[in-house]
Design a protein around this motif. Structure first.
Motif, short mmCIF file in Angstrom:
data_model
loop_
_atom_site.label_atom_id
_atom_site.label_comp_id
_atom_site.label_asym_id
_atom_site.label_seq_id
_atom_site.Cartn_x
_atom_site.Cartn_y
_atom_site.Cartn_z
N LEU A 195 0.83 -1.20 0.00
CA LEU A 195 0.00 0.00 0.00
C LEU A 195 0.87 1.25 0.00
O LEU A 195 0.59 2.21 -0.72
N LEU A 196 1.94 1.26 0.80
CA LEU A 196 2.85 2.40 0.82
C LEU A 196 3.51 2.61 -0.54
O LEU A 196 3.68 3.74 -1.00
N PRO B 19 5.01 6.01 -5.18
CA PRO B 19 5.80 5.21 -6.13
C PRO B 19 7.21 5.77 -6.33
O PRO B 19 8.14 5.01 -6.64
N SER B 20 7.42 7.02 -6.14
CA SER B 20 8.74 7.59 -6.38
C SER B 20 9.74 7.22 -5.29
O SER B 20 10.94 7.20 -5.55
N SER B 21 9.29 6.96 -4.10
CA SER B 21 10.23 6.66 -3.02
C SER B 21 10.75 5.23 -3.06
O SER B 21 11.69 4.90 -2.36
N SER B 22 10.18 4.41 -3.89
CA SER B 22 10.63 3.01 -3.94
C SER B 22 11.88 2.86 -4.76
O SER B 22 12.58 1.89 -4.65
#
Length: 121
Positions: A111-112, A117-120
Motif C-alpha cells: 500500500l505504501l 511510487p517515487s520513493s521506492s
C-alpha cells in the motif's frame, strides 16, 4: 364262468423274480449314485477344512499384528505425553501468528509503494 389260468406271462408281464431283479438293479444304481455324492461331499469337506486352516492361520497373524500395533500405540502414548503435544500446539500457534503478521506487513508495504511510487526507486 370261472377261469383258473395263470396270466403272468401274458403281454410281457414280468415274473416276480424279474421284478425283484429290476428292483435290485434300481437299488444298486441308487447306491452307486449315493457313493458318488458321498465322495464329492468328502472332497468338499476336505477343501473346507483346508480353507478353515488357512483362515485360522491368517486370523492368528492378524491378531498378532494387532497386538503389536496396540502395544506400540500404548508405548507412544506414554512417550509423547500431553505436555509435548501442548508444546507442539504452542509452536504451531506462534507460526500461524507470525505468518498472519508477515502477510499484514506485506500488505502495508504494498500500500505504501502504491501511494508513494517515487520513493521506492
Amino acid at each position: 364262468m370261472n377261469v383258473d389260468m395263470d396270466t403272468d406271462d401274458w403281454l410281457g408281464c414280468p415274473t416276480p423274480l424279474e421284478m425283484y431283479q429290476h428292483q435290485c438293479s434300481i437299488l444298486v444304481d441308487e447306491l452307486a449314485e449315493t457313493e458318488r455324492m458321498l465322495s464329492r461331499a468328502r472332497a468338499n469337506i476336505s477343501g473346507l477344512v483346508q480353507m478353515n486352516d488357512l483362515l485360522m492361520t491368517g486370523k492368528a497373524e492378524a491378531e498378532g499384528k494387532l497386538a503389536e500395533a496396540l502395544e506400540k500405540i500404548s508405548m507412544l502414548d506414554q512417550q509423547y505425553s500431553f505436555a509435548s503435544v501442548q508444546s507442539v500446539k504452542i509452536v504451531t500457534q506462534q507460526r500461524d501468528y507470525l505468518l498472519r503478521e508477515n502477510q499484514r506487513l506485506l500488505a502495508e508495504l504494498k500500500l505504501l509503494h502504491e501511494l508513494h511510487p517515487s520513493s521506492s526507486a
